[in-house]
Scaffold this motif. Structure first.
Motif, short mmCIF file in Angstrom:
data_model
loop_
_atom_site.label_atom_id
_atom_site.label_comp_id
_atom_site.label_asym_id
_atom_site.label_seq_id
_atom_site.Cartn_x
_atom_site.Cartn_y
_atom_site.Cartn_z
N TYR A 1 41.25 45.88 -19.84
CA TYR A 1 42.64 46.29 -19.63
C TYR A 1 42.83 46.71 -18.17
O TYR A 1 41.89 47.14 -17.51
N SER A 2 44.07 46.61 -17.69
CA SER A 2 44.35 46.97 -16.30
C SER A 2 44.09 48.45 -16.08
O SER A 2 44.15 49.26 -17.02
N CYS B 1 50.18 46.04 -23.43
CA CYS B 1 49.50 45.41 -22.29
C CYS B 1 48.21 44.78 -22.79
O CYS B 1 47.15 45.42 -22.78
N ASP C 1 42.70 41.18 -20.78
CA ASP C 1 42.51 39.88 -20.13
C ASP C 1 41.49 39.05 -20.91
O ASP C 1 41.03 39.44 -21.99
N ALA C 2 41.13 37.93 -20.35
CA ALA C 2 40.21 37.02 -21.04
C ALA C 2 38.84 37.64 -21.29
O ALA C 2 38.12 37.24 -22.22
N ASP C 3 38.48 38.62 -20.48
CA ASP C 3 37.19 39.30 -20.65
C ASP C 3 37.29 40.52 -21.56
O ASP C 3 36.30 41.24 -21.75
#
Length: 237
Positions: free
Chosen positions: A39-40, A31, A34-36
């Protein structure tokens, strides 16, 4: 020039470090962030116990390898330190038998202590134990368990458990370990969060920044740096 035993142990630690890092890389590939770089929340919940699992694997295997080095270079308990020899002593059947007999002779049926702690039976038990202990101490190790089975994990590999094993094997005397020990204050937090998630008492994940810190703790310190410290101990033991 170090011995073949030490060369083998150092190669095993190299493999362990690389394999643990591979496991971490594969986990994070499941997983991607993201761009920052975050993680979820679902991934953070699942990944936190896995971070601990990688650390425990590194811990158990490293101390098993160190026990192998001690056993190969000092197969007689008499030439080990008391702390090292006790790792093997506590696995001897005559020790567990002695403890059981002593407990039964010094406790009532309900488990409470009895006032008459020493009697003739207790004395004979001590004589037998001392005879076995002296014989064990002065002869080569027999019925040797797997080196990894000597590692004391108790219930969780937190800082206290790490310290107990480091003192037993002789790692705690190494200056590099002392410095390493100062940098792993978050380990107990990792253990606590793993337990909360694993036992279902906490459904919320660590925050993004905290998860990043825990990930770096495992990858950079509890795997990479710890393996380096262990290899130093193997070289200069």
């Amino acid at each position: 020039m170090f011995s073949p035993i030490k060369r083998q142990a150092i190669e095993q630690i190299d493999f362990l470090r690389d394999d643990c890092k591979r496991l971490l890389d594969e986990m994070f590939a499941i997983c991607p962030a993201d761009a920052d770089g975050h993680y979820s929340s679902a991934f953070r919940i699942v990944a936190t116990p896995f971070l601990y699992a990688v650390w425990e694997r590194c811990f158990r295997t490293s101390f098993g390898i160190m026990a192998m080095v001690v056993r190969q270079e000092a197969s007689h308990p008499a030439v080990m330190s008391f702390e090292q020899a006790t790792l093997w002593l506590q696995r001897e059947s005559f020790v567990t038998s002695f403890i059981a007999k002593l407990h039964s002779r010094t406790s009532n049926l309900d488990g409470t202590p009895t006032r008459k702690a020493i009697n003739s039976g207790s004395y004979r038990t001590l004589v037998e134990f001392l005879s076995n202990l002296i014989g064990w101490h002065n002869h080569k190790l027999q019925n040797i368990p797997l080196d990894s089975d000597l590692v004391m994990t108790f219930s969780n590999v937190n800082v206290a458990v790490l310290d107990a094993n480091a003192q037993a094997i002789g790692l705690s005397l190494l200056p590099e370990f002392v410095e390493f020990r100062k940098c792993i204050g978050r380990l107990d937090d990792l253990v606590g969060r793993r337990n909360d998630i694993g036992h279902g008492t906490l459904a919320s994940p660590p925050g993004a920044r905290e998860f990043k810190a825990l990930s770096e703790l495992v990858s950079d310190l509890l795997v990479s740096k710890f393996c380096e410290v262990v290899q130093t101990w193997i070289l200069y033991k």
